[in-house]
Design a protein around this motif. Structure first.
Motif, PDB file in Angstrom:
ATOM      1  N   ALA A  35       0.181  -0.889   3.201  1.00  0.00           N
ATOM      2  CA  ALA A  35      -0.934  -1.009   4.139  1.00  0.00           C
ATOM      3  C   ALA A  35      -0.442  -1.260   5.564  1.00  0.00           C
ATOM      4  O   ALA A  35      -0.963  -0.683   6.517  1.00  0.00           O
ATOM      5  N   VAL A  36       0.556  -2.105   5.713  1.00  0.00           N
ATOM      6  CA  VAL A  36       1.083  -2.433   7.045  1.00  0.00           C
ATOM      7  C   VAL A  36       1.826  -1.238   7.644  1.00  0.00           C
ATOM      8  O   VAL A  36       1.765  -1.006   8.852  1.00  0.00           O
ATOM      9  N   GLU A  37       2.494  -0.462   6.800  1.00  0.00           N
ATOM     10  CA  GLU A  37       3.282   0.666   7.304  1.00  0.00           C
ATOM     11  C   GLU A  37       2.416   1.789   7.861  1.00  0.00           C
ATOM     12  O   GLU A  37       2.917   2.650   8.567  1.00  0.00           O
ATOM     13  N   GLY A  38       1.138   1.799   7.559  1.00  0.00           N
ATOM     14  CA  GLY A  38       0.261   2.794   8.164  1.00  0.00           C
ATOM     15  C   GLY A  38      -0.298   3.782   7.170  1.00  0.00           C
ATOM     16  O   GLY A  38      -0.118   3.661   5.959  1.00  0.00           O
ATOM     17  N   ARG A  39      -0.974   4.773   7.701  1.00  0.00           N
ATOM     18  CA  ARG A  39      -1.661   5.765   6.889  1.00  0.00           C
ATOM     19  C   ARG A  39      -0.696   6.492   5.968  1.00  0.00           C
ATOM     20  O   ARG A  39       0.440   6.725   6.299  1.00  0.00           O
ATOM     21  N   GLY A  40      -1.216   6.849   4.820  1.00  0.00           N
ATOM     22  CA  GLY A  40      -0.432   7.636   3.874  1.00  0.00           C
ATOM     23  C   GLY A  40       0.216   6.773   2.809  1.00  0.00           C
ATOM     24  O   GLY A  40       0.144   5.548   2.832  1.00  0.00           O
ATOM     25  N   HIS A  41       0.844   7.455   1.903  1.00  0.00           N
ATOM     26  CA  HIS A  41       1.532   6.815   0.783  1.00  0.00           C
ATOM     27  C   HIS A  41       2.972   6.559   1.212  1.00  0.00           C
ATOM     28  O   HIS A  41       3.737   7.498   1.427  1.00  0.00           O
ATOM     29  N   ASN A  42       3.329   5.294   1.381  1.00  0.00           N
ATOM     30  CA  ASN A  42       4.640   4.935   1.918  1.00  0.00           C
ATOM     31  C   ASN A  42       5.439   4.106   0.927  1.00  0.00           C
ATOM     32  O   ASN A  42       4.874   3.385   0.116  1.00  0.00           O
ATOM     33  N   PRO A  43       6.761   4.162   1.023  1.00  0.00           N
ATOM     34  CA  PRO A  43       7.602   3.337   0.141  1.00  0.00           C
ATOM     35  C   PRO A  43       7.531   1.869   0.541  1.00  0.00           C
ATOM     36  O   PRO A  43       7.311   1.533   1.700  1.00  0.00           O
ATOM     37  N   SER A  44       7.748   1.013  -0.448  1.00  0.00           N
ATOM     38  CA  SER A  44       7.743  -0.426  -0.183  1.00  0.00           C
ATOM     39  C   SER A  44       9.132  -1.036  -0.293  1.00  0.00           C
ATOM     40  O   SER A  44       9.307  -2.222  -0.029  1.00  0.00           O
ATOM     41  N   HIS A  45      10.119  -0.219  -0.665  1.00  0.00           N
ATOM     42  CA  HIS A  45      11.467  -0.748  -0.874  1.00  0.00           C
ATOM     43  C   HIS A  45      12.477   0.387  -0.711  1.00  0.00           C
ATOM     44  O   HIS A  45      12.155   1.554  -0.932  1.00  0.00           O
ATOM     45  N   THR A  46      13.691   0.021  -0.334  1.00  0.00           N
ATOM     46  CA  THR A  46      14.761   0.996  -0.221  1.00  0.00           C
ATOM     47  C   THR A  46      16.093   0.357  -0.600  1.00  0.00           C
ATOM     48  O   THR A  46      16.249  -0.865  -0.548  1.00  0.00           O
ATOM     49  N   GLY A  47      17.020   1.173  -0.995  1.00  0.00           N
ATOM     50  CA  GLY A  47      18.374   0.737  -1.331  1.00  0.00           C
ATOM     51  C   GLY A  47      19.313   1.914  -1.137  1.00  0.00           C
ATOM     52  O   GLY A  47      18.876   3.048  -0.883  1.00  0.00           O
ATOM     53  N   ILE A  48      20.589   1.667  -1.278  1.00  0.00           N
ATOM     54  CA  ILE A  48      21.588   2.716  -1.070  1.00  0.00           C
ATOM     55  C   ILE A  48      22.592   2.696  -2.218  1.00  0.00           C
ATOM     56  O   ILE A  48      23.027   1.624  -2.646  1.00  0.00           O
ATOM     57  N   PHE A  49      22.916   3.859  -2.726  1.00  0.00           N
ATOM     58  CA  PHE A  49      23.863   3.959  -3.839  1.00  0.00           C
ATOM     59  C   PHE A  49      25.287   3.984  -3.289  1.00  0.00           C
ATOM     60  O   PHE A  49      25.682   4.899  -2.587  1.00  0.00           O
ATOM     61  N   MET A  50      26.041   2.933  -3.630  1.00  0.00           N
ATOM     62  CA  MET A  50      27.449   2.824  -3.249  1.00  0.00           C
ATOM     63  C   MET A  50      28.155   1.981  -4.311  1.00  0.00           C
ATOM     64  O   MET A  50      27.515   1.143  -4.960  1.00  0.00           O
ATOM     65  N   PHE A  51      29.429   2.182  -4.453  1.00  0.00           N
ATOM     66  CA  PHE A  51      30.258   1.383  -5.375  1.00  0.00           C
ATOM     67  C   PHE A  51      29.726   1.445  -6.809  1.00  0.00           C
ATOM     68  O   PHE A  51      29.698   0.442  -7.520  1.00  0.00           O
ATOM     69  N   ASP A  52      29.267   2.631  -7.219  1.00  0.00           N
ATOM     70  CA  ASP A  52      28.718   2.837  -8.567  1.00  0.00           C
ATOM     71  C   ASP A  52      27.563   1.899  -8.873  1.00  0.00           C
ATOM     72  O   ASP A  52      27.357   1.510 -10.022  1.00  0.00           O
ATOM     73  N   SER A  53      26.820   1.505  -7.856  1.00  0.00           N
ATOM     74  CA  SER A  53      25.699   0.576  -7.986  1.00  0.00           C
ATOM     75  C   SER A  53      24.605   0.986  -7.014  1.00  0.00           C
ATOM     76  O   SER A  53      24.789   1.849  -6.167  1.00  0.00           O
ATOM     77  N   LEU A  54      23.483   0.317  -7.133  1.00  0.00           N
ATOM     78  CA  LEU A  54      22.449   0.392  -6.111  1.00  0.00           C
ATOM     79  C   LEU A  54      22.551  -0.901  -5.308  1.00  0.00           C
ATOM     80  O   LEU A  54      22.430  -1.994  -5.874  1.00  0.00           O
TER      81      LEU A  54
END
Length: 150
Positions: free
Chosen positions: A20-39
């Motif tokens: 809701a805070v991010e604005g109109r549309g369907h938006n992600p609520s979380h992010t991560g990055i794949f490195m070192f054979d992990s998230l």
């Protein structure tokens, strides 16, 4: 070299508030990055290594990002591991999305999910959201920036 950045579209109450805070549309609520054979992701316990399969079967989007300086990105990722979670950084991101305010935050004392991924990508030479403090980047901001660069 490429790294994969994960975006999770959470449907719990926290995900709905962030969306809701991010604005109109369907938006992600979380992010991560794949490195070192992990998230690598920022969760309540801090910036941690999680199983790479943590979000399997859930609504996600993965974007491959070309990182010119992988060594720099890896150094930053290792340095950020175990950094406490930045709850105030989430507020800074919300303020940025709602008002355009670019609040410097606490730097790297704490990190939230999108801040950590932004810092890692920037350390790797990816000029993501120039002029915006990493503390102010939301998952939706990061997704839009990376989709625009692809």
């Amino acid at each position: 070299m490429k790294v994969n950045v994960l975006f999770y579209f959470g449907h719990n109450w926290i995900g709905k508030v962030i969306d809701a805070v991010e604005g109109r549309g369907h938006n992600p609520s979380h992010t991560g990055i794949f490195m070192f054979d992990s998230l690598l992701e920022a969760v309540a316990s801090g910036f941690v290594k999680s199983l790479a399969t943590t979000y399997d079967g859930l609504e996600t989007k993965i974007i491959a990002v070309d990182v010119p300086d992988m060594e720099g990105a890896e150094i930053e990722a290792r340095r950020l591991l175990n950094t406490p979670y930045g709850y105030i950084d989430c507020i800074n991101g919300g303020l940025h999305d709602l008002t355009g305010a670019n609040v410097p935050g606490d730097g790297e004392i704490t990190v939230n999910c999108s801040e950590a991924v932004t810092r890692i990508l920037r350390a790797g030479g990816v000029d993501v959201l120039p002029g915006v403090y990493a503390d102010c980047v939301t998952p939706a901001d990061l997704l839009k920036a990376l989709e625009g660069a692809a």
